[in-house]
Design a protein around this motif. Sequence first.
Motif, PDB file in Angstrom:
ATOM      1  N   ASP A 136     -28.796 -72.542 -31.446  1.00 28.33           N
ATOM      2  CA  ASP A 136     -28.846 -72.934 -30.032  1.00 28.33           C
ATOM      3  C   ASP A 136     -30.235 -73.329 -29.556  1.00 28.33           C
ATOM      4  O   ASP A 136     -30.377 -74.175 -28.669  1.00 28.33           O
ATOM      5  N   ASP A 137     -31.277 -72.718 -30.135  1.00 25.57           N
ATOM      6  CA  ASP A 137     -32.635 -73.054 -29.711  1.00 25.57           C
ATOM      7  C   ASP A 137     -33.006 -74.487 -30.066  1.00 25.57           C
ATOM      8  O   ASP A 137     -33.933 -75.063 -29.486  1.00 25.57           O
ATOM      9  N   GLU A 138     -32.282 -75.046 -31.031  1.00 28.04           N
ATOM     10  CA  GLU A 138     -32.594 -76.384 -31.551  1.00 28.04           C
ATOM     11  C   GLU A 138     -32.320 -77.475 -30.499  1.00 28.04           C
ATOM     12  O   GLU A 138     -33.147 -78.341 -30.277  1.00 28.04           O
ATOM     13  N   LEU A 139     -31.143 -77.417 -29.877  1.00 27.64           N
ATOM     14  CA  LEU A 139     -30.756 -78.463 -28.934  1.00 27.64           C
ATOM     15  C   LEU A 139     -30.000 -77.925 -27.724  1.00 27.64           C
ATOM     16  O   LEU A 139     -30.218 -78.381 -26.599  1.00 27.64           O
ATOM     17  N   CYS A 140     -29.120 -76.954 -27.935  1.00 29.82           N
ATOM     18  CA  CYS A 140     -28.253 -76.470 -26.863  1.00 29.82           C
ATOM     19  C   CYS A 140     -29.053 -75.988 -25.652  1.00 29.82           C
ATOM     20  O   CYS A 140     -28.847 -76.462 -24.531  1.00 29.82           O
TER      21      CYS A 140
END
Length: 263
Positions: A136-140
């Motif tokens: 989730d830290d990547e894009l969400c």
Amino acid sequence: MSRIDAKFAQLRAEGKKAFVAYVMAGDPDYETGLKIVKGLPGAGVDIIELGMPFTDPMADGATIQLAGQRALEAGQNLEKTLQYARDLRKEDNTTPIVMMGYYNPIYSRGVDAFLVDAKEAGIDGLIIVDLPPEEDDELCIPAQKAGINFIRLATPTTDDKRLPTVLQNTSGFVYYVSVTGITGTAAAQAGDVGPEVARIKGQTDLPVIVGFGIKTPDAAEAIAKIADGAVVGSAIVEKIGAGESVDDVLAFVKSLAEGTHRG
């Protein structure tokens, strides 16, 4: 309130379910694809899912894989897909646009740059099928901070232990994949889907939309009766791939929208 939230509030007030149409951006070519996208709201589409063509679409069946190949061969890329949204926004500022696809094109562009461009273009949500909640830290989370909904997929294999993780950072709506497997294969069965939708709605206040395996107005109506809406992709893309005219494609879309709205 996002455009997606506003659309669901409007539909609830009208006693209707949401019809979501998926098309591959740039299929069969840039201009024809853009005419189809611009015609979707007038055909009764409540939310547009705009496919981002990618060379390795692992969740997609043959119909959408071929659509992606046609689009790529015609020169479609991420920038041109964003341009579709910009062009639609010149005449329609209310229909939500959700970009659906894979992470690689976004990663290649750079997450921060992509989110700035997507927001400016009028994109309301993202469905990125190969980014699990653990990433989730990547894009969400950056997308949510930028004011873009991140819509998660739940599937028949998402059990009660996994479901809270899937729902944790989801916004806009939950996309329930009605069949196990790839797009455009098995038909969705309302009798099987109903209990699953109820199970998901027991853990979230978000609308639950059902996709994969819905090919006819009657099937869309049956799904809409037990969910908050229906998504049709492969059946529309198949007609585009067969070379049907823009008017004929949109007439088919209109029949699907009418079926869903009867649900």
